[in-house]
Design an enzyme around this catalytic site. Structure first.
Site, PDB file in Angstrom:
ATOM      1  N   LEU A   8       0.811  -1.214   0.000  1.00  0.00           N
ATOM      2  CA  LEU A   8       0.000   0.000   0.000  1.00  0.00           C
ATOM      3  C   LEU A   8       0.849   1.271   0.000  1.00  0.00           C
ATOM      4  CD1 LEU A   8      -2.975   1.030   0.256  1.00  0.00           C
ATOM      5  CD2 LEU A   8      -2.536   1.188   2.700  1.00  0.00           C
ATOM      6  N   ASP A   9       0.615   2.153  -0.938  1.00  0.00           N
ATOM      7  CA  ASP A   9       1.276   3.465  -0.993  1.00  0.00           C
ATOM      8  C   ASP A   9       2.788   3.357  -1.169  1.00  0.00           C
ATOM      9  OD1 ASP A   9      -1.244   4.521  -0.587  1.00  0.00           O
ATOM     10  OD2 ASP A   9      -0.960   4.799   1.561  1.00  0.00           O
ATOM     11  N   GLU A  10       3.255   2.201  -1.612  1.00  0.00           N
ATOM     12  CA  GLU A  10       4.700   2.050  -1.764  1.00  0.00           C
ATOM     13  C   GLU A  10       5.120   1.759  -3.197  1.00  0.00           C
ATOM     14  OE1 GLU A  10       6.460  -0.483   1.170  1.00  0.00           O
ATOM     15  OE2 GLU A  10       5.641   0.720   2.820  1.00  0.00           O
TER      16      GLU A  10
END
Lengths: 291, 291, 291, 291
Positions: A233-235
């Site tokens: 997530l979000d990476e």
């Protein structure tokens, strides 16, 4: 440059491979020999990873008159380089699905850019876990599909969504403030084809409620990050970021308001870079040949 | 990229010529054939002016082992393209003169970047129409020369200055807030080798006292412009610009203060682009291949 | 506004207290009654924390002619508001110590701003765990003191440093890329008087080697953060932040280079805000009345 | 701050007058005495022009319970200061007309901000010299009026327009890329109530075709300027400006594309500042108390 899709018969080649001597000479030589005229060449060598990246735009020649033959010969050349590559006519719109929840600022902005042809996309459908944005979509003559992402139905909804994306040959999925976490299998299957907008300048404030946390931390800059979605997530690889200056008197609601403009701009630019084959992913980094 | 001057034996080729099919293929083919490894290729075709620009950085090969031979062969190739070009080892520092008046903020900044090797220049001398900056220069072990630019002596001072620049083979003249207007003959003789910093975002506020005029106009942004000096005051090719947001409460003195940071940054970046052969002038436009 | 320290006999009052009706009316009424002329009023009410902040600059009146009497009466008023406050003549320079390690870009920038009187500070001394910056400091006629911060001597060095700061009544300690972690007792004793520059846009990349990590994460913006040092590393109240856009071709060394300009600017502005009594801390947030 | 229109019973006072001792104390004292609670105070003294500007937001008290009485007493106070002032409830939407030509990007953006209540305006009508934008307006349930601004009918069209603006008590006219020059009498009659967006960073590129001229000048920054319209084309008080970085490879069409985002943002912010009574005009300068 805007001319690429305006000029007739422009082809875009995007390619990356292990670095070696003479790569660009071989590729540009191949294109010149095929009778095409190079319009734009971007090239980058990651000297730490020993990897070569290029994007070439060229007009006319066999790429236009005999695309299948050109593609076959290019495949032979690319194989000698152990290259990953894509080749496509610049004027062809990318088949795109947009996923949205309740907030419509990014969606509204994308629709304007689609309608005005600033973004060369064909919007196949807009999917949502809410019905809020239906009027905004349908008044454009586009399809809006409400899927049930409530806890009990979420797994089935993602299966359903994936099936529809496959059936329509969707090439790009834009998460325009879609507030559901994608399952890992979905991220893997559509890897490199899902673009998300996160409402902070990553890696600060990964996860939920970044504006509230930005307020509490007392930052003087807020931002938004457009990135490829991955299982983490979000990476995923960052395509574009935008920031805005904030002051002590800006409360969380003000950050939300100021952040919306960052989100709109970062997402629109990120989508544009992808759609024009300007973004090349390697590991967790995105090489972006800007225009 | 910073590696160019760090890596041993890197050569930079800067070239522009009328556009034609296959130019980049021929140049990169020539370099590959000479045994060099391309590190960085920048290319731009001005499709309105039908002009081709490129900058290539490459290591090793005959450019390093037999520079004169390489240069002769390149000259033959370039002649077939009717190209203007320069070729030089990346590690060689550019012989530079700095001209300054009373204000020392740009000078001071350039000296720091020279001392820390951020800018690959050799400071041959600092010339000034005042003695104010002498201590700042001499404590660095550099030569400071005061010339008399008062009305009766100005013509002679510029003759004297030019003579000194010629005698020392100065390749670059940086006007770091030098408040004297250059004579036309000087601009012509040193064309493409004189970089000025103007304290406004050109073309707004050409000429004297831009901050006062910016205040009176009530602008919300001020700026600075780094450009090549030409016979037309403040109208030469722009290399770099920088802006800062201002508010109603900023008085002219505040604009001067805020503007200094814009001037320092725009000048430092502009000089860097020139020194690394990233700026190519065509007509009144500067093509800048950033890093 | 720059005029404050230029005008003779200007006083700055900085005050914060629990919010209540009529606070600003009472304070401005008190100042008007004392015969002073208000030059600048900044006020902010944190409606979530119910806290009131103000900064007032005023000239003449009893604050100038009878400062002790004025201060006594103000103390009475402030007590009724349960206010924290400071009062001082604008023209008085703040006694400042600078701490530095090997890198001199922030130090060099601060020294220029001190020498040119852009920053109204008196540099009492520069302390360092290395001898590298000694020439830069001593040529300005300032004191440079090398302290031994090697592991075995670190505790004693901080005791020694603190003793010297106390002895010289140092009001502000600027960590200009000082690469030693301050002990908790030091942070507590000098709380609100130690300003640090961190080379990332916090809260991203807390801790060591932020540029390397920014490169690995593939961010498109890097930054620097000026904040008050507290016991929690890199988590103190943020005074100022600055960012710069980066591209895929920027390697870690390029980020370091681009970051230096962010660090210089963010630190210089942050110090300025503190020195002009524009920064008021409440909890972990800094209220900054910019100019 | 966004809370002002959210909180019930908030009043905004905007006032400017010749500077004098004790002005703010008198005004805040008056408001405190009326039982209101100050939420936000902005104040600025132009020390060069000796002019005082303030904006105050306060809740409750007689301003809410007895607005006419409060207004009468305020008028007495203001008269002693020779002040210009306005007083109004924060929650009341400003009656607004939008003028547009063929390009719809600013219009579209304003309509989104109106619909989402980011801008507290009531859109009375959209007027245009073309029919292009009619669908965009009518699908929002708003009135679109096409007026004939061809050379023979232009004078009458402006009379007609003015009559309609008067009849509907329009308080604000937004020129959202309206490509007709306003007659002088119109500018005078609606002075301070007409906001224009110009597609350059004024004072650069006053007049027609700024992007083409920016391309020809080879600038590295383009911009947009939101200003009050006056009889002098593109020379009215500037409320807000926005810039974007451009590169050599951006052709005029690219500048138009990049400029659209600047125009949208600068206009939206400028309109917001006006609508929230944050912009005070004095001479040719606009004091803007940002939020």
């Amino acid at each position: 440059m805007g001319f690429e899709s305006a000029v007739v018969n422009v082809t875009i080649l995007k390619l990356n491979c292990p670095d070696a001597v003479g790569l660009l000479a071989r590729i540009t030589g191949f294109i010149a020999a095929s009778g095409s005229n190079l319009l734009d060449v971007s090239q980058y060598t990651d000297t730490l990873a020993h990897w070569f990246f290029t994007r070439l735009a060229f007009e006319g020649g066999r790429a236009g008159s005999d695309p299948d033959g050109f593609r076959r010969e290019l495949a032979v050349l690319a194989a000698t380089m152990r290259a990953e590559w894509t080749l496509r006519p610049a004027e062809r719109a990318i088949r795109t699905a947009i996923l949205v929840s309740r907030q419509d600022h990014c969606l509204s902005d994308l629709l304007w850019r689609w309608r005005s042809r600033e973004l060369n996309i064909a919007v196949e459908s807009v999917f949502s876990n809410h019905d809020t944005c239906r009027p905004l979509v349908e008044r454009e003559g586009l399809t809006f599909e409400h899927l049930d992402f409530s806890p009990d139905h979420k797994a089935a909804a993602f299966e359903d969504l994936a099936e529809k994306l496959r059936a329509r040959n969707v090439e790009l999925v834009v998460l325009a403030r879609f507030m559901q976490i994608l399952p890992d299998w979905f991220c893997r299957e559509f890897s490199g084809r899902v673009i998300n907008i996160h409402h902070s300048f990553l890696p600060a404030f990964v996860g939920a409620d970044p504006y509230r946390r930005a307020f509490e931390r007392g930052v003087k800059l807020i931002g938004a990050t457009c990135h490829y979605a991955t299982e983490n997530l979000d990476e995923g690889p960052i395509i574009e970021q935008e920031v805005a200056r904030v002051e002590h008197y800006h409360e969380p609601d003000d950050l939300v308001r100021l952040g919306r403009d960052c989100e709109r701009l970062a997402l629109a630019r990120g989508v544009r870079f992808h759609v024009e084959d300007r973004a090349l992913v390697h590991g967790n980094r995105a090489i972006v040949f800007r225009d």
